[in-house]
Design an enzyme around this catalytic site. Structure first.
Site, short mmCIF file in Angstrom:
data_model
loop_
_atom_site.label_atom_id
_atom_site.label_comp_id
_atom_site.label_asym_id
_atom_site.label_seq_id
_atom_site.Cartn_x
_atom_site.Cartn_y
_atom_site.Cartn_z
N ASP A 12 -11.38 56.00 -21.14
CA ASP A 12 -13.10 57.39 -21.06
C ASP A 12 -11.95 58.60 -22.18
OD1 ASP A 12 -13.96 55.79 -19.04
OD2 ASP A 12 -12.36 56.82 -17.51
N LYS A 15 -13.98 56.16 -26.60
CA LYS A 15 -13.80 55.34 -27.61
C LYS A 15 -14.97 55.09 -28.11
CE LYS A 15 -11.87 53.39 -25.06
NZ LYS A 15 -11.22 53.87 -23.62
N GLY A 39 -17.33 50.94 -20.30
CA GLY A 39 -18.41 51.30 -20.10
C GLY A 39 -18.63 52.31 -21.57
N HIS A 40 -18.33 52.17 -22.62
CA HIS A 40 -19.27 52.84 -23.74
C HIS A 40 -19.85 53.47 -24.23
CE1 HIS A 40 -15.30 49.79 -25.46
NE2 HIS A 40 -14.71 51.19 -24.82
N GLN A 236 -10.65 50.73 -21.50
CA GLN A 236 -9.17 51.14 -20.51
C GLN A 236 -8.47 52.05 -21.44
OE1 GLN A 236 -10.40 47.39 -19.50
NE2 GLN A 236 -12.28 48.44 -18.54
#
Ligand code: IMP
Length: 438
Positions: A12, A15, A39-40, A236
């Site tokens: 988080d 990225k 989740g990007h 991650q």
């Protein structure tokens, strides 16, 4: 120029946005580990999109994207993502390739993930995302996993049925309750999964995904030979790495830069640059030690200003001051050349800002990351304090225009962490990004 981009903390770090920005210099974007636990979030042209499996390069015309062999891919999530992209005018077919070697996360892995987490006693829970990541990697390592290439074989559905039946034996052993294993898309009867229903689901998935599956090793090496630039994106972060993170409170893959080669089939010699994404403060989701965690109003301010809620699970993230011990460790294990420092604007309102420069462990000051979580849980952060700048920074477009105290904070973080500053991000949009050296 081939670049690996990694998360330097507990994920988080922002990225998604940095990958999106760096994609303009890449031809091919590769995801190399993790699965739909990630989740990007990408905000571009006023639209917010959360991508879990498809590299965000898909949002850039003319770029191709690869889901590498190090990923565990949930076919149902991927189909949904391809559909969502299509409904917003982005066609993935012909631009998205999945490796024949990529392992699959199946519905029954999700059920096992949830059942195992429910069976762990308090204090031993990992706080997984419930996305089946651990069980899918366990199947890979125990050599019973199904790879995307298997989907193309006539025996695929028989193997799926066999695995559902094996999973049902395990679910009975765990004494799983129906509510603990309920996963959307698969019925639970008498505490076990319905094999016929699951086989039917994968029969459809196989038809939908087959056109995307190729051997990506020749694809990537041919691209490289043709002078194309490859961007390898990690999901991650370093502290969630199965080897280098806060084991056992980690994910089941290698988000660190070494994982980029293992998870793509490129060699270490093919990597030219490593970019570490690091937030101007620290967050963590799930369980496990977190030395600089704040339980006071400062922590609440970070969470609110930083919108610190999980992109996939919606869970609130734990927040704390910047931990330079973590960043230095990440710099070493990943070989970070450049930092992309994100969310500096979240710090705009603090009168005083603390930075953790070292830990005190059992009365002794240490400047390295302990390998055991028991030790990490005992450390006390050693802080230094800096003045805040108390004004808005998100409208700034040049590094020179940063308030001197903000500049001093940035410079100090980089000095303490090693590496050089490559990108400074001071707001969620693509436009709020100062490109310094990248
Ligand atoms: P898993 O990856 O679902 O097995 O979860 C293992 C640990 O990694 C948990 O603490 C999760 O909260 C954490 N985790 C997994 N994916 C992410 C992510 O994308 N961001 C932050 N934490 C994550």
């Amino acid at each position: 120029m081939n670049t690996v981009l990694i998360g330097s903390q507990w994920g988080d770090e922002g990225k998604g946005k940095i990958i999106d920005v760096l994609t303009d210099r890449a031809d091919v974007v590769v995801r190399y580990q993790g699965g739909s636990n990630a989740g990007h979030t990408v905000i571009a042209e006023g639209k917010k999109r959360v991508l879990r499996l498809v590299p965000s390069g898909i949002l850039h015309e003319g770029k191709t994207c690869v889901i590498g062999n190090g990923v565990v891919m949930n076919p149902l999530d991927l189909i949904e993502e391809i559909e969502t992209l299509r409904s917003t005018g982005v066609e993935a077919k012909g631009r998205l390739f999945i490796s024949t070697r990529t392992q699959m996360v199946m519905l029954y892995h999700r059920a096992i993930d949830k059942a195992e987490e429910a069976a762990r006693p308090e204090g031993k829970k990992i706080g997984t995302t419930g996305r089946g990541i651990g069980p899918a990697y366990a199947a890979k390592v125990s050599r019973s996993g199904l790879r995307c290439g298997d989907m193309l074989l006539p025996s695929f559905l028989d193997k799926v049925r066999e695995q559902v039946e094996e999973t049902n034996v395990r679910l009975r052993e765990l004494g799983a309750r129906e509510e603990d294993i309920a996963v959307p898309g698969c019925s639970v009867k008498g505490g076990v999964l319905d094999a016929d229903e699951i086989v039917a689901v994968y029969a459809k998935a196989k038809e939908r995904l087959s056109p995307y599956i190729i051997d990506t090793i020749p694809y990537l090496h041919d691209a490289k030979a043709a002078g194309k630039s490859i961007l390898l994106e990690g999901a991650q972060g370093t502290m969630l790495d199965i080897d280098f993170g806060t084991y056992p409170f980690v994910t089941s893959s290698n988000p660190t830069s070494g994982g980029a080669c293992i998870g793509s089939g490129l060699s270490p010699r093919d990597i030219d640059c490593v970019v570490g994404v690091v937030k101007a403060y620290t967050t963590r989701v799930g369980e496990g030690p977190f030395p600089t965690e704040l339980f006071d109003d400062d922590g609440k301010t970070l969470a609110e200003r930083g919108h610190e809620f999980g992109a996939v699970t919606g869970r609130p993230r734990r927040c704390g001051w910047y931990d330079a011990v973590v960043a230095r460790y990440a710099q070493r294990v990943n070989g970070v050349d450049y930092w992309a420092l994100t969310k500096l604007d979240v710090m705009d309102v603090f009168e005083k800002i603390r930075i953790c420069t070292a830990y005190e462990l059992d009365g002794k000051v240490i400047d390295y990351m302990p390998s055991s979580v028991d030790e990490l849980a005992r450390v006390k952060p050693v802080y230094e304090e800096m003045d805040g700048w108390m004004c808005e920074t998100s409208n700034i477009t040049r590094l020179e225009d940063l308030p001197p105290k903000a500049r001093a904070y940035v410079d100090r973080l980089v000095e303490l962490s090693g590496g050089k500053l490559g990108i400074l991000s001071i707001g969620p949009a693509r436009e709020s990004t100062l490109r310094i050296a990248l």
